[in-house]
Design a protein around this motif. Structure first.
Motif: not given
Length: 294
Positions: A227-255
């Motif tokens: 899905y990284e290839l299909l999405s066209g997003i130019r980043k190294n996406i791994t299963p762990h990327t979801f974990r990092h994104s989850f935490a980052t987005h929560l904290i960015e929004n005041g969690a």
């Protein structure tokens, strides 16, 4: 010196059972050390003191070796000299006072909210696509680890109450909340899709591959890469990327940091604090970009 190195490597091989790769790393570090001592006319190992070791580390630093490599070399020296002390070859371990080298922590790779939306919208409406979409939504909604996801059983999910029971590191169990949106997707997957993927009623794994088995770490990695290839997003996406994104987005929004720590299953809050650094870095970049007095 070479004799002592050989004895030490033999000790690591027989007594510690280290792999060939680890033994080669130790030998390489000690070869550089031995060469340095010879070049500086230090012929006897008992003439080495802490100052000699400090100068050796400084010598390595000037060669632009990474902090990680220098830290590993210091560990090698500490253990090597401790071995010599235990063998009564030297009277003290001069490496025991070496200060640990701390390298910069690399910030975890994460997706922006917009990129995550694109990635999550990539799967099609086939059975596998619905499964993969649900799988990625669960990863992003919960921030759980790869090993935790593939070990989830059907009975661990409560879509009515909106949580998943997860077994984390050290077999520590925790309850992870999920959104109503993800609960509905999971409910649809469990009732409509999962039974069609099953080959055996004995399989209790939540997520089932096209072959009717539970996912492996490698299998999950390949799915995300697809899905990284299909999405066209130019980043190294791994299963762990979801974990990092989850935490980052929560904290960015005041969690609350403690709440994020609990959801991630971190035993030490200092591990969670890396995500506040990501948020601060992003704010700093935006400030530099948009402030009129650059």
């Amino acid at each position: 010196m070479d004799v002592y190195v050989d004895e030490y490597i033999t000790f690591l091989k027989i007594e510690k059972g280290l792999s060939t790769a680890s033994l080669n790393s130790y030998r390489q570090d000690l070869k550089h050390y031995s060469t340095y001592l010879a070049d500086n006319e230090i012929r006897s190992i008992d003439k080495v003191d802490t100052e000699v070791l400090i100068q050796f580390i400084k010598f390595l630093t000037e060669k632009s070796l990474s902090p990680k490599t220098i830290s590993r070399t210091q560990s090698t020296l500490r253990n090597f000299h401790q071995f010599l002390l235990n063998q009564n070859i030297i009277d003290m371990n001069p490496a025991i006072k070496l200060t640990a080298v701390r390298g910069e922590k690399k910030l975890p790779e994460y997706l922006t909210i917009e990129e995550m939306e694109i990635l999550l919208g990539t799967p099609d409406n086939s059975l596998a696509g619905i499964r993969d979409s649900t799988l990625m939504e669960v990863l992003y909604a919960s921030g759980i680890r790869v090993s935790e996801l593939i070990s989830i059983k059907k009975a661990d999910v409560n879509t009515e109450m909106g949580f998943i029971r997860v077994s984390g590191k050290g077999s520590k169990e925790r309850i992870v909340p999920i959104t109503d949106f993800v609960a509905k997707k999971l409910n649809h997957y469990i009732i409509e899709v999962r039974p069609q993927l099953l080959k055996s009623d004995d399989n209790e794994d939540l997520f089932i591959t096209n072959r009717g088995r539970g996912f492996t770490r490698q299998g999950l990695w390949k799915t995300i890469k697809k899905y990284e290839l299909l999405s066209g997003i130019r980043k190294n996406i791994t299963p762990h990327t979801f974990r990092h994104s989850f935490a980052t987005h929560l904290i960015e929004n005041g969690a609350d940091l403690r709440a994020v720590q609990e959801m991630l299953g971190h035993s030490d809050i200092s591990t969670t604090q890396i995500y506040t650094q990501i948020s601060t870095t992003k704010i700093r970049e935006m400030y530099k970009q948009f402030h009129p007095r650059k």
